[in-house]
Design an enzyme around this catalytic site. Sequence first.
Site, PDB file in Angstrom:
ATOM      1  CG  HIS A  17      -1.930  -1.020   1.329  1.00 48.42           C
ATOM      2  ND1 HIS A  17      -2.176  -1.769   2.457  1.00 48.42           N
ATOM      3  CD2 HIS A  17      -2.824  -1.468   0.401  1.00 48.42           C
ATOM      4  CE1 HIS A  17      -3.171  -2.618   2.236  1.00 48.42           C
ATOM      5  NE2 HIS A  17      -3.574  -2.466   0.993  1.00 48.42           N
ATOM      6  CE  LYS A  41     -13.344  -6.870   2.033  1.00 48.98           C
ATOM      7  NZ  LYS A  41     -12.156  -6.234   1.457  1.00 48.98           N
ATOM      8  NE  ARG A  93      -3.025  -7.381  -4.299  1.00 46.15           N
ATOM      9  CZ  ARG A  93      -3.830  -7.557  -3.277  1.00 46.15           C
ATOM     10  NH1 ARG A  93      -3.341  -7.925  -2.123  1.00 46.15           N
ATOM     11  NH2 ARG A  93      -5.123  -7.385  -3.400  1.00 46.15           N
ATOM     12  CB  SER A 131      -4.328  -6.471   4.557  1.00 48.98           C
ATOM     13  OG  SER A 131      -3.941  -5.214   4.082  1.00 48.98           O
TER      14      SER A 131
HETATM   15  P1  ADP Z   1      -9.700  -3.885  -0.645  1.00 52.40           P
HETATM   16  O1  ADP Z   1     -10.365  -4.654   0.444  1.00 52.40           O
HETATM   17  O2  ADP Z   1     -10.471  -2.728  -1.163  1.00 52.40           O
HETATM   18  O3  ADP Z   1      -9.091  -4.716  -1.742  1.00 52.40           O
HETATM   19  P2  ADP Z   1      -7.045  -3.548   0.327  1.00 52.40           P
HETATM   20  O4  ADP Z   1      -6.637  -2.789   1.522  1.00 52.40           O
HETATM   21  O5  ADP Z   1      -6.819  -5.018   0.341  1.00 52.40           O
HETATM   22  O6  ADP Z   1      -8.539  -3.172   0.122  1.00 52.40           O
HETATM   23  O7  ADP Z   1      -6.363  -2.944  -0.968  1.00 52.40           O
HETATM   24  C1  ADP Z   1      -6.545  -1.611  -1.351  1.00 52.40           C
HETATM   25  C2  ADP Z   1      -5.884  -1.393  -2.684  1.00 52.40           C
HETATM   26  O8  ADP Z   1      -4.486  -1.606  -2.565  1.00 52.40           O
HETATM   27  C3  ADP Z   1      -6.356  -2.324  -3.796  1.00 52.40           C
HETATM   28  O9  ADP Z   1      -6.352  -1.609  -5.010  1.00 52.40           O
HETATM   29  C4  ADP Z   1      -5.312  -3.397  -3.828  1.00 52.40           C
HETATM   30  O10 ADP Z   1      -5.203  -3.990  -5.107  1.00 52.40           O
HETATM   31  C5  ADP Z   1      -4.083  -2.586  -3.501  1.00 52.40           C
HETATM   32  N1  ADP Z   1      -3.064  -3.423  -2.883  1.00 52.40           N
HETATM   33  C6  ADP Z   1      -3.217  -4.306  -1.872  1.00 52.40           C
HETATM   34  N2  ADP Z   1      -2.053  -4.919  -1.600  1.00 52.40           N
HETATM   35  C7  ADP Z   1      -1.135  -4.423  -2.460  1.00 52.40           C
HETATM   36  C8  ADP Z   1       0.241  -4.679  -2.732  1.00 52.40           C
HETATM   37  N3  ADP Z   1       0.922  -5.608  -2.078  1.00 52.40           N
HETATM   38  N4  ADP Z   1       0.843  -3.953  -3.695  1.00 52.40           N
HETATM   39  C9  ADP Z   1       0.145  -3.036  -4.374  1.00 52.40           C
HETATM   40  N5  ADP Z   1      -1.156  -2.783  -4.224  1.00 52.40           N
HETATM   41  C10 ADP Z   1      -1.787  -3.456  -3.275  1.00 52.40           C
END
Ligand code: ADP
Length: 173
Positions: A17, A41, A93, A131
Amino acid sequence: MKIGIYPGSFDPITLGHLDIITRASGLVDQLIIGVLVNNAKKPVFTSEERVELIERVIKDHPELPPIKVEAFEGLLVNFAKKKNASVIVRGLRAITDFEYELQLAQTNHKLCPDIDTVFFTTRLEYSYLSSSAVREIASFGGNIRQFVPECILQSVYDKYSSIRSVNHGSKQN
Ligand code: ADP
């Protein structure tokens, strides 16, 4: 002024992130990180905690431009409109993200044609990182140092030790 929203659960924020935040903040005049309040969630960290963890990470990176962090409920496009944003930022990703993200972006564009979604492809070293993997490893007391920003490491461990003591207490009762 070009305003961008980077929405997500951030439960908790990871180095993946942070990489997207760093790169996206150079693309817009103002980046707003939108922390989704979605009780369905069942996040491990409350929305207040998730906002605080992100704010702490941003503070720890003074090279970043000013970035706002706000929790939001409901439709993303409504939040984006309220903030006068014209760009939604998302990270991609792997091919597995693509179908879901494409559907989301197209739906949001239908709902609000003035707002475009911009995708950042993940840096290779974070392409496996999520996450949920961080939560899984932390819940077993594993080493998450290479996955989350240093300044939130202890808070993530503390959260899981408090969850473990609550679970342990309820088993004893
Ligand atoms: P959501 O539940 O909306 O997917 P996340 O917190 O998991 O929320 O992810 C938010 C955004 O960050 C999404 O666009 C996701 O693809 C991106 N994201 C999550 N992990 C990574 C990572 N390791 N590298 C780049 N982008 C990421």
